[in-house]
Design a protein around this motif. Structure first.
Motif, mmCIF file in Angstrom:
data_model
loop_
_atom_site.group_PDB
_atom_site.id
_atom_site.type_symbol
_atom_site.label_atom_id
_atom_site.label_comp_id
_atom_site.label_asym_id
_atom_site.label_seq_id
_atom_site.Cartn_x
_atom_site.Cartn_y
_atom_site.Cartn_z
ATOM 1 N N ASN A 1 0.790 -1.227 0.000
ATOM 2 C CA ASN A 1 0.000 0.000 0.000
ATOM 3 C C ASN A 1 0.819 1.272 0.000
ATOM 4 O O ASN A 1 0.295 2.348 0.113
ATOM 5 N N THR B 1 -10.065 -3.450 5.082
ATOM 6 C CA THR B 1 -10.380 -3.984 3.751
ATOM 7 C C THR B 1 -11.447 -5.071 3.879
ATOM 8 O O THR B 1 -12.377 -5.141 3.075
ATOM 9 N N ASP C 1 -10.598 1.919 -0.820
ATOM 10 C CA ASP C 1 -9.660 1.481 0.206
ATOM 11 C C ASP C 1 -8.400 2.348 0.208
ATOM 12 O O ASP C 1 -7.946 2.772 -0.858
ATOM 13 N N ASP C 2 -7.861 2.561 1.393
ATOM 14 C CA ASP C 2 -6.582 3.268 1.537
ATOM 15 C C ASP C 2 -6.586 4.631 0.874
ATOM 16 O O ASP C 2 -5.703 4.959 0.063
ATOM 17 N N ARG D 1 -3.197 -9.611 10.104
ATOM 18 C CA ARG D 1 -2.606 -10.215 8.904
ATOM 19 C C ARG D 1 -1.399 -11.074 9.294
ATOM 20 O O ARG D 1 -1.192 -12.152 8.755
HETATM 21 MG MG MG Z 1 -6.418 -2.822 3.650
#
Ligand code: MG
Ligand code: ADP
Length: 491
Positions: free
Chosen positions: A103, A204, A261-262, A360
């Motif tokens: 990202n 997300t 997203d982001d 994650r």
């Molecule tokens: Mg994300």
């Protein structure tokens, strides 16, 4: 059969999507999701030509070394064969390992020729890295990304992420409830919805879940999930190919709900912010829902235009904090169940006590253990988990003690431990002391009386009062909540 020269970069990328679909049908689902799905298309290079037959090097980007080796050992032949079948050309697989943190500016993954100057201008305006030019692989310019991080082909939400498999705990309850409310009644109560958190905590996931829920209720709903990075890339593409009307109609008129997203990615990229601003206005004024995620709250996004920031604050802003121990264990168990992985309770607790701030990473270690287990034919065990984490940690030694908590709190507030234990009522000491009492109560099994002993022999009612007071301030005093989160992240 088509020859390679008739394949544009876009078509090569589509071929990769087809190879993925073939593999998805051919291998066990959790294996596919663990190993193939995270691979990202990088590009293709001609490497040799013998008797008119060109051999190509297919470059895929893998998230880490481990995964790259695994894919090479287990799936290289299948991937090369699938390309051969689809293209009629010999293709060799090359796996590159992603080095930049996800990202961040991923323009270095862009496939294209050295860019003409007009595009360079647009790129620098949009804040792109020049390395993108050096990474050029194919003699046709195309800036639209295929699978960007976490996105599913065609702007559709990824069906793997739903509300059903999102584990709710106190750290994400508010964000989850807001997402459910938006999915239930889009553009009614909270528009936009702005979700923020550090990486790996489920933004997300929630964005996709909103999209999937809407599609479940109404398969004809026009839902788009995309990363802000994709928005920027498509914008560059549209500017370059003079397709702005199509771009605008796609984003301003083509969807009932847009999940971006982001969004921090657009900050400081003037053209993108401008375009996003108008897209936002078009959607909002026609009662369509916008959901955005970011790694920080609107007011902390550096270089974001004020008018865009203000719009983010029109709706609901919800944060996600690192999950509590119980939530971390529940997440691990949910993932293990989904992927049919045998995960003993002691291993789940051990992993959850070692990895605290990023779901994650928790998932990553579970996948690694699963890989180890299937490689060696031995079930996942505590020993294996300790070994895989790379340190011979004793779960017992990870238990927090009152002394450790006091030391961490004292360090955070630049106090001496004995000051925390004394009776001074000065606010600069009294508040840290109460926070320490609250944290000892929360993180150890000690009773009120015992806790009192650790604080210079205080009465149990003093401890109870401190805990109640801090608990109440979590709601009313965000600065106290933040301080506590920061302290807990060191545990
Ligand atoms: Mg994300
Ligand atoms: P972010 O977008 O905040 O960086 P993600 O949504 O990509 O984080 O989450 C990282 C991984 O962790 C995903 O696989 C996601 O499914 C998982 N995850 C995060 N939070 C939860 C949760 N509460 N329950 C289940 N899975 C979660």
């Amino acid at each position: 059969m088509a020859t390679h020269s008739s394949f544009t970069p876009e078509q090569w990328r589509d071929l990769w999507e087809s190879v993925c679909r073939n593999l998805e049908g051919a291998i066990v689902s959790h294996q596919f999701h663990a190993w193939i799905y995270p691979l990202k298309w990088q590009g293709v290079l001609p490497v040799s030509e013998i008797e008119g037959q060109t051999t190509y090097r297919i470059q895929l980007l893998s998230p880490n070394d481990f995964s790259s080796r695994w894919v090479k050992n287990h799936y290289q032949t299948s991937i090369e064969k699938a390309f051969l079948q689809l293209t009629g050309c010999h293709c060799e697989l090359e796996l590159l390992v992603q080095t930049a943190p996800p990202n961040q500016n991923q323009s270095s993954l862009v496939v294209g020729t050295p860019l003409p100057s007009i595009q360079s201008e647009i790129q620098s305006d949009l804040g792109f890295d020049r390395k993108a030019e050096e990474a050029s692989l194919i003699p046709t310019v195309s800036l639209s990304q295929g699978k960007s991080s976490g996105s599913f082909p065609g702007d559709m939400p990824d069906p793997r992420y739903t509300f059903d498999n999102f584990v709710v705990g106190s750290s994400n309850q508010f964000a989850h409830a807001s997402a459910v409310a938006v999915a239930d009644q889009p553009a009614k109560q909270y528009n936009p919805l702005f979700l923020y958190s550090p990486p790996g905590l489920g933004k997300t996931h929630l964005l996709h879940a909103i999209g999937n829920y809407l599609l479940y209720k109404n398969p004809k709903a026009r839902v788009a999930y995309l990363s802000a990075e994709k928005f920027v890339n498509e914008l560059i593409d549209a500017l370059q190919h003079r397709r702005m009307p199509q771009f605008r109609s796609k984003y301003r008129d083509g969807h009932d709900i847009i999940l971006i997203d982001d969004i921090q990615f657009i900050a400081g990229k003037h053209t993108s912010e401008e375009e996003f601003f108008h897209t936002f206005n078009a959607l909002h004024s026609s009662q369509r829902q916008i959901v955005v995620s970011s790694d920080r709250p609107p007011k902390e996004i550096k270089d974001l235009e004020e008018r865009v920031r203000t719009r983010f604050e029109w709706g609901l802003v919800a944060d996600i904090r690192p999950p509590e121990m119980e939530t971390r264990i529940a997440i691990l168990k949910t993932k293990a169940e989904r992927d049919d992985i045998y995960l003993p309770d002691d291993v789940a607790s051990f992993l959850a006590s070692c990895i605290k701030t990023n779901v994650r990473e928790l998932e990553g270690i579970l996948i690694r253990l699963q890989a180890q287990a299937s490689l060696t034919g031995v079930e996942i065990s505590l020993e294996m988990a300790k070994h895989e984490l790379g340190s011979p940690v004793d779960a017992e030694s990870l238990k927090l003690t009152a002394e450790t908590i006091q030391a961490i709190v004292a360090k955070h507030y630049k106090l001496k431990i004995h000051e925390l234990k004394a009776s001074t009522r000065m606010k600069s000491v009294a508040l840290p002391r109460q926070i320490a009492m609250y944290l000892v109560r929360k993180h150890t099994d000690l009773g009120l009386k015992e806790i009192g002993q650790f604080f210079g022999g205080k009465d149990h009612t003093t401890i109870l009062h401190a805990c109640g007071k801090i608990e109440a301030s979590l709601e009313t005093h965000p600065e106290i909540r933040l301080a506590i989160e920061r302290i807990q992240s060191l545990f």
